[in-house]
Design an enzyme around this catalytic site. Structure first.
Site, PDB file in Angstrom:
ATOM      1  N   GLU A   1       3.939   5.201  11.132  1.00 36.39           N
ATOM      2  CA  GLU A   1       3.595   3.767  11.204  1.00 36.39           C
ATOM      3  C   GLU A   1       4.082   3.229  12.545  1.00 36.39           C
ATOM      4  OE1 GLU A   1       3.827   2.582   6.624  1.00 36.39           O
ATOM      5  OE2 GLU A   1       5.816   2.608   7.504  1.00 36.39           O
ATOM      6  N   CYS A  30       5.460  -4.112   0.806  1.00 43.21           N
ATOM      7  CA  CYS A  30       6.173  -4.879   1.830  1.00 43.21           C
ATOM      8  C   CYS A  30       5.312  -5.966   2.454  1.00 43.21           C
ATOM      9  CB  CYS A  30       6.703  -3.953   2.911  1.00 43.21           C
ATOM     10  SG  CYS A  30       5.457  -2.868   3.619  1.00 43.21           S
ATOM     11  N   CYS A  31       4.013  -5.660   2.672  1.00 45.77           N
ATOM     12  CA  CYS A  31       3.199  -6.555   3.503  1.00 45.77           C
ATOM     13  C   CYS A  31       2.874  -7.914   2.873  1.00 45.77           C
ATOM     14  CB  CYS A  31       1.917  -5.858   3.933  1.00 45.77           C
ATOM     15  SG  CYS A  31       2.206  -4.479   5.061  1.00 45.77           S
ATOM     16  N   GLU A  36       0.019  -2.426  11.082  1.00 41.34           N
ATOM     17  CA  GLU A  36       0.527  -2.890   9.789  1.00 41.34           C
ATOM     18  C   GLU A  36       0.734  -4.405   9.792  1.00 41.34           C
ATOM     19  OE1 GLU A  36       4.015  -0.745   8.516  1.00 41.34           O
ATOM     20  OE2 GLU A  36       4.434  -2.212   6.934  1.00 41.34           O
TER      21      GLU A  36
END
Lengths: 645, 645
Positions: free
Chosen positions: A315, A411-412, A331
């Site tokens: 990532e 998380c996002c 991301e």
């Protein structure tokens, strides 16, 4: 200026904006309640998160094993933070009660020494700090601290804040330069920023010192993490990688870092913390390190949408000018983190370039992470998709062509939620006798200068037009600066104060208006907003010979829904004619752009290789929509960068 | 015609060619001795292969564990096969002795029931056939059978052949449709082709039947492999993949396969075996299945170099028209296998399109796998490299920019060696009263027609010019056809027989000359060979707006060594002027091509995104070299597909 003023300026802003109100509203009414159910394992079609359950186990209320990811607690923290911000503009007793109950539960799970963290509270406290590199204890602490600060700022309630101060004191007893303490730093940054926010409230030197320690200690050789792996026989997933410990920003001390490398979210969280500490210490070497990382990203490693991280593997950032639109990671969390970094650079040094990037992110690579209805999310934000390839070709399968309801690693969505619900805090900055307008977001704010106050109302149709009106109601007269950000995209503008052409001083991307402000004043700032074709630096191999279409801060794209499939066949002329239309009915209300291009015609039975000169073209009407609004209709192809004929 | 004639026609060909002689010679003098050392663990800087040692352990000569990959025996087999072919044109007592000794060792390792295979001979014969999907027992058997056939054909020695016949009889007792036998097929194909080569010699129906069984049984549902995984608790590495059991060509029966999918080497080995069986059975449904797979590859899934397999993940085919030059796999073994497939399709049906592909592979995507000095090798054959990216960006790290000395999985070098050393066998095919010239490779051959014989001498400067001379010395007069392949690249040609303009019949890519041939005849075939610009079908997204340069069958490329870096900035005009020069001093003697293009100029300090219209170009002299000869000088950028202005 002092830190306090920042916080106050921030806390007094209320957003009233035609663009942002709906985004904040769907976040509040859809995403936040949805995540609350996710935290409580109440979603029938989603794998249980175990988040709240883990806290109950850690609190001794139920008996069970820990479940979920090692950083599962952070989801609870981010939810509290986002929900808190929403309370500020939309009080909600039920929601506040949910937060209060959650805070109670967290405090019940706190260990006698102050430790909070369900993974080790359940699995054995004696194993704490044996895998600082990968086990996210300090990361979860950082997010919980951010949550505590936010909840305190919004509600004045300090229960969680006090608990977190106890936890921080415990962490301070474990980490530091002193003999007997662990000489380490987080495997996943965030606590650096959080400690600086705590310090803004407490003014306790030790809170600041701990943040600075984590930054100064980082990357020293021999590498603590390398040692930790050996000592505790931990796994090291990046052994065969190119970036090695740089994945964790632990390959070199922060002042010796040459490029933005490794895990993109970790990286920008670190740089944000560095900027916070640099602002407090006025440490030039640290400021230069921040600026070096900024330049590395903004000049060589950032997508046109503001997204960062070109590689799914790790990532992570890759190499200069490597910005494939289709293999991309980009991301959502990294975009959010990049806003944090830009905001902190802006606080360090009031230069328009930082506000430009903040704006680029806010209108493109952040909000693309959420559907217009707030019900589905992107983790990865591509600039080009071809569904068949994204479904069937392994290297592209991390890129989804439709937003997902939720993620195993969630998380996002809450990260975006905490950004969106606090977007007001990015509009203004204040320095002694200067008020800066960084973003054009309709809002009201109270500004304090010396003993006096002014009420500011910002009205705008941004980003769909460049008209901004600033109404100032000033208690008493005093000379100070109002400085308006002049966005990098703007080539022509008009500026009036009280109906008269204004005298301004232009510097570093801001237009400074200095005068004695008394009573009511009206500033009109009209930026000419035209469609423009943008190129990449030719070093960006993936974009050579291609253009993107922008209007104001908004990046546009072509979708299959409007333009048919085989978008790679489309070409547009260098100086295309564009027709702009505000379409209130479409995609929540957007300006669409029409242009004429041409398209290589496909013939069904043609061979794979053929002699040059075979191409036939058809004229093609193209309809461009804002990039952030893609994938809100039928799944299909999408492309930002289009070949130039 | 009968099968025997094929073999005889093949075995009587001797290559004498300015292009191929050096390739065969470096293979014989460099690669084959180098691999012999590798097999014997005598290379100080390479991890031991354990190949010969495993056979010694299995033969009971030494005590040790099995080491190396589960298919390690196949390296020994491929070495024997390649070395055998080399003996045909270059007798070598020492080499023949090495083969004889190896054969002795293999036979010593043979089990009482006929089984040959060191992995299970060492690890326990009772565990045989518990992981047919992944453990390569039938693959190793297939390669050893190919070796035995080759050695027998060249030397007449049948010791290994007899041992392999015993092994095949044992395999036949294990696999088959009868009750009590295992109803399965190889996890990695090759034995199908090998059994058909054995059958050509033995004419034993059961050898043919076993090949056919493996093909007919494959892919039947429920899938044998799925069952095997459950029964023996084996690992299934493709559980989360898109292709699932299609990786092993086991997702559907062969006659129901829609596209060439899965592991590319396995796939083309299977298709080759299918074509062999179809030729014997005259089974239309099987022929159609072969043709469907052929079309899938040649019309939609093949690089311009003939390479196949667009994805490193699974070393596999991906989707139609997905042919990235940089993310490519294009394994050398798959190119070799594709030559096998093309050759067998040609034997099934004498159409020029099969010869075209054979030629495309032989001058491009196969020999690119070996350095000109025969000392280093590519596993992956890219059409575009940018060293920094190939070193540092994970998704591109499988693409090496320099050939490697050897590989842990050393399948490619000996596979290429066995192809190169037997290239003569692809030049001619014979059908009753027709002799086909498929490839223009200087050679001598004996052709038998009826009771009579003819001696053929082919002289040519191919591929550097299109002049071919065929001298026929015929024992006695008889009317038959000589048919010359007319390559797909050729637009103009002249054809003479004995100095007179020839009467020919053109059909399916061949020029047929029918007459009574008696005594000495000379056929002159002059193909006009010009540089041409070639495009991809516009469905190939990666190549849209780009051209490649070809001359005759040879694909060209630009290298950094000749053209500087930043090759992505190069553009060439649609109708460029080309200047061709034969350069005996360069890269072993090649025709180079000069053209004038232009190049986007790079400026050091320019921003990442800028308004359109910034480009400045410089005129640029370009030097093109044959693709196969790239990476024989300094490491640097290389590109085949160049943007068209």
């Amino acid at each position: 200026m002092n830190q306090k003023q920042f916080s106050e300026a921030v806390s007094s802003v209320t957003v009233r904006d035609t663009f942002w109100d709906p985004v904040m509203e769907v976040t509040r009414t859809q995403m936040i309640p949805y995540q609350w159910k996710a935290l409580n394992d109440e979603l029938p079609d989603i794998e249980p998160s175990h988040c709240i359950r883990n806290f109950k186990v850690a609190a001794g209320l139920i008996e069970a094993e820990f479940d979920g990811r090692v950083f599962q607690d952070s989801d609870v923290a981010k939810w509290i933070e986002a929900a808190s911000y929403s309370l500020k503009w939309h009080p909600d007793e039920t929601l506040e009660k949910e937060i209060d109950d959650t805070v109670e539960l967290i405090i019940q799970s706190q260990q006698p020494d102050g430790y909070i963290g369900t993974y080790y509270s359940i699995n054995g406290l004696e194993k704490r700090w044996t895998n600082i590199m990968r086990h996210h204890e300090l990361y979860c602490a950082g997010h919980m601290l951010e949550a505590a600060v936010a909840y305190y700022h919004v509600t004045g309630k300090d229960k969680l804040l006090q608990a977190m101060i106890r936890f921080v004191d415990y962490i301070d007893s474990v980490f530091g330069p002193e003999e007997g303490k662990i000489h380490a730093y987080p495997g996943h940054e965030v606590i650096e920023m959080a400690l600086m926010r705590l310090y803004e409230i407490t003014k306790e030197e030790k809170h600041f010192r701990l943040a600075r320690y984590f930054i100064d200690e980082r990357g020293k050789q021999p590498c603590y993490f390398e040692n930790e792996i050996e000592t505790y026989h931990n796994e090291y997933p990046w052994k065969d990688s190119f970036f090695q410990f740089h994945y964790y920003q632990a390959g070199a001390p922060v002042r010796e870092m040459k490029e933005a490398v490794g895990h993109a979210v970790r990286a920008v969280y670190l740089y944000s913390g560095m900027a916070d500490v640099a602002r407090e210490t006025l440490d030039d070497s640290l400021y230069e390190a921040c600026q070096a990382m900024w330049d590395s990203i903004v000049e060589r490693r950032m997508y046109i949408t503001g997204s960062i991280g070109a590689s799914a593997y790790g990532e992570a950032f890759t190499i200069d000018y490597d910005l494939p639109g289709d293999l991309v990671y980009g991301e959502t969390c990294a975009s959010v983190g990049m806003v944090f970094f830009a905001h902190r650079m802006l606080k360090l040094s009031q230069r328009g370039e930082y506000a430009d990037i903040m704006e680029r992110l806010l209108y493109n690579g952040t909000i693309s992470g959420m559907a217009l209805d707030g019900k589905s999310f992107f983790y990865v934000n591509p600039l080009e998709v071809y569904p068949k390839k994204n479904e069937e070709v392994q290297a592209f399968r991390h890129v989804k062509v439709e937003r997902q309801k939720w993620f195993a690693c969630a998380c996002c969505p809450p990260n975006l939620a905490r950004l969106v619900e606090s977007v007001g805090s990015y509009i203004y900055t204040q320095r002694e006798k200067q008020l800066f307008i960084n973003l054009f977001i309709g809002s009201e704010a109270e500004v304090f200068y010396g003993e006096n106050a002014a009420h500011i109302t910002l009205e705008t149709g941004y980003p769909w037009n460049g008209k901004v009106k600033l109404i100032m109601e000033c208690e008493s007269g005093q000379e100070w600066d109002v400085a308006l950000h002049l966005p990098d995209w703007c080539r022509e503008f008009e500026l009036y104060v009280d109906g008269e052409s204004a005298h301004y001083m232009q510097s570093e991307g801001y237009l400074y208006l200095r005068q004695c402000w008394r009573g009511r004043h009206e500033i009109s700032f009209n930026m000419k907003m035209e469609v423009r074709e943008v190129c990449s630096n030719p070093k960006v191999r993936d974009n050579i010979g291609k253009v993107a279409v922008m209007r104001g801060p908004v990046v546009y794209c072509l979708e299959e829904e409007d333009n048919g499939a085989d978008l790679h066949c489309v070409e547009i002329p260098s100086h295309a004619q564009f027709e702009e239309t505000y379409r209130p009915d479409l995609l929540g209300g957007v300006v669409t752009i029409k242009s004429i291009g041409r398209k290589v015609m496909l013939e069904e039975a043609s061979p794979l290789y053929l002699e040059d000169g075979w191409e036939r073209y058809e004229e093609k009407d193209l309809l461009w929509i804002p990039y952030y609004s893609w994938a809100n209709r039928k799944a299909g192809e999408m492309v930002v960068w289009v070949r130039k004929r």
